[in-house]
Structure formats: C-alpha cells, structure tokens
Design a protein around this motif. Sequence first.
Motif, short mmCIF file in Angstrom:
data_model
loop_
_atom_site.label_atom_id
_atom_site.label_comp_id
_atom_site.label_asym_id
_atom_site.label_seq_id
_atom_site.Cartn_x
_atom_site.Cartn_y
_atom_site.Cartn_z
N ARG A 116 -12.53 38.10 -43.98
CA ARG A 116 -11.22 37.90 -44.59
C ARG A 116 -10.99 36.42 -44.87
NH1 ARG A 116 -7.08 39.08 -47.83
NH2 ARG A 116 -5.03 38.58 -46.95
N ARG A 117 -11.34 35.57 -43.93
CA ARG A 117 -11.14 34.13 -44.14
C ARG A 117 -12.04 33.59 -45.24
NH1 ARG A 117 -10.26 32.24 -37.78
NH2 ARG A 117 -8.09 32.98 -37.69
N ARG A 118 -13.24 34.09 -45.33
CA ARG A 118 -14.12 33.68 -46.43
C ARG A 118 -13.51 34.04 -47.77
NH1 ARG A 118 -20.25 35.45 -45.68
NH2 ARG A 118 -20.24 34.54 -47.79
N ARG A 123 -12.31 39.45 -39.42
CA ARG A 123 -11.54 38.22 -39.59
C ARG A 123 -12.35 37.18 -40.34
NH1 ARG A 123 -10.46 37.24 -34.60
NH2 ARG A 123 -8.35 38.14 -34.55
N LEU A 130 -10.28 34.39 -48.40
CA LEU A 130 -9.12 33.54 -48.65
C LEU A 130 -9.55 32.13 -49.08
CD1 LEU A 130 -6.83 34.54 -45.64
CD2 LEU A 130 -6.59 35.23 -48.03
N LEU A 131 -10.63 31.64 -48.53
CA LEU A 131 -11.13 30.31 -48.89
C LEU A 131 -11.54 30.24 -50.36
CD1 LEU A 131 -13.24 29.17 -45.81
CD2 LEU A 131 -11.34 27.94 -46.84
N ASP A 169 -7.96 23.56 -47.13
CA ASP A 169 -8.68 24.83 -46.94
C ASP A 169 -8.13 25.59 -45.75
OD1 ASP A 169 -10.34 24.44 -49.12
OD2 ASP A 169 -12.01 23.64 -47.94
N LYS A 170 -7.92 24.89 -44.65
CA LYS A 170 -7.41 25.56 -43.46
C LYS A 170 -5.96 25.97 -43.64
CE LYS A 170 -10.58 23.54 -40.12
NZ LYS A 170 -10.77 22.78 -38.87
N TRP A 225 -1.81 32.31 -45.62
CA TRP A 225 -1.98 33.66 -46.15
C TRP A 225 -2.33 34.68 -45.06
CZ3 TRP A 225 -5.16 31.14 -50.57
CH2 TRP A 225 -4.30 30.85 -51.64
N GLU A 226 -2.89 34.19 -43.97
CA GLU A 226 -3.34 35.10 -42.91
C GLU A 226 -2.21 35.50 -41.97
OE1 GLU A 226 -7.26 34.91 -40.35
OE2 GLU A 226 -5.75 33.58 -39.46
N LYS A 258 -4.41 26.95 -46.44
CA LYS A 258 -4.23 28.17 -47.26
C LYS A 258 -4.66 29.41 -46.49
CE LYS A 258 -8.56 27.79 -49.94
NZ LYS A 258 -9.12 27.59 -51.31
N VAL A 259 -5.67 29.28 -45.65
CA VAL A 259 -6.08 30.43 -44.84
C VAL A 259 -4.96 30.79 -43.85
CG1 VAL A 259 -7.69 31.27 -43.09
CG2 VAL A 259 -8.54 30.02 -45.09
#
Length: 243
Positions: A9-11, A6, A13-14, A46-47, A53-54, A49-50
Amino acid sequence: MISLIRHLRRRSLLRRPFPEAWLGYLEARVPFFRTLSPGLRQTFLDKLKVFAWEKEFIGAGGLTITDEIRVVVSATAVQLVVHLDLSYYDALREVIVYPGAFKLPDRTGAVLGEAKHWGTVILSWQSVLAGLRNPDDGHDTAAHEFAHVLDRADGAFDGTPRLRRYSHYQTWASVMSEHFRKLQTGQRRERQVLDDYGGLNEAEFFAVATESFFEKPLQMREKTPGLYEELKRFYGWDPATGA
C-alpha cells in the motif's frame, strides 16, 4: 501478511504525485519545512504524503477536516521520522482533530492533545498552529503527542522508543534517567530547557524532551549536551545545525 499489505500500500501511495496545493500549506504554515535541504525535503514530502493518505483524519467538535489540516498535522508527525522509518507509526490508525481545547471522559478539565493506547491521537487544531507559529519556545503539542506514538511503537508508554540498535539501550536508560531525576528535583539547567511537566513520568519526559530537541536545540545542546546527543542519535539528525 498485514506487514506485506501495508508495504504494498505504501509503495502505491509513493508513486502518486505530490499535490501541488499541499506545498502552499507547508510554505504558509510549517516554518521548519523551509529550512530543509533539497534532499531531505524530498524524503519529507514522500513520507508526508504516505502518512496523510494512510491515516484516517476525523474532525470533532464541529471541525471539518480539510486538506490544509491533513497536510499540516501530517507535517508535524513526519518531522519526527524524517531519518527514521514510517513503521514507527504503524499502530497509529486515526488522528482526531478538534478546533480548540477539548474535554475527554477520563480527564479533568480541557486538554490540547492526547495519545491513546489503541492507536489514536487527538489534537487541537488551534494548538497545532500555535506550536508552529512559535517554533523556538519549546512547546509543540503535536510533536509531544506524536512522540508518545513513537514511544508506544515498542508496546508501552515508558519513555523508551524502539532504538536503532540494541547496544544503544544501556546508554539511553542512563542518560534519560539522569536528566529525568534532575528535572524532578528542579535542577537549573534542566528547567532552562525542559517543561516541568516532563517530570511527571518517563513517558512525559521523553515527549517533553522531544519538543525541546526540535524547538530549542541550541539551548539543549548547551545546557544538557548528554541529553541532546542521545536524542540526536535516536532521531538521526542535528536540528541545531540543520544537518
């Protein structure tokens, strides 16, 4: 292993650029977005878009999920965690959106929102927009349901989310219990700030208090200052001043 995946993945997406068109949806539909300071705005984007998309967004009742729906609903969720961590939403897998009020097998009558134990939030798009159009009436279905997700992050719908420090739990329990009891018994100050539905149980009290904290901060700070300060300490900001 799941946490590491996770995190990676978040890195990823950022690093993806924020879609330009999404800013238009925020400007048009999300009044609180316009009040964010430049630094806080970047954290928020930033939060957002994560989250957008998540999480899986699913249309129901004939509704097709568009980028506008995805962005606006995500904004209502991220407002709660701008000063917290996205890990509060780790257990949330999907957001189901109906065009309007909907019926559920385990509920009588139509509802506007529901947070489920298994990682699902169900919302009415019409209600999401209504909550945003009236940002100071104390009613915001999306904020209410996402507050339940924060509450559930520690394993139970019990009105106590995962607090910032262990030392905060004693004061939290004392303050929240006091105002919960006062709302149940119809105390005037509590009823001026909080919807009566918050008297149903501790979980609903936290969700209702969250709605008022973000939508009626000045009134809450004046009428129930202890409750306001406790929520401010948890959420990490002061919506009455915008700081």
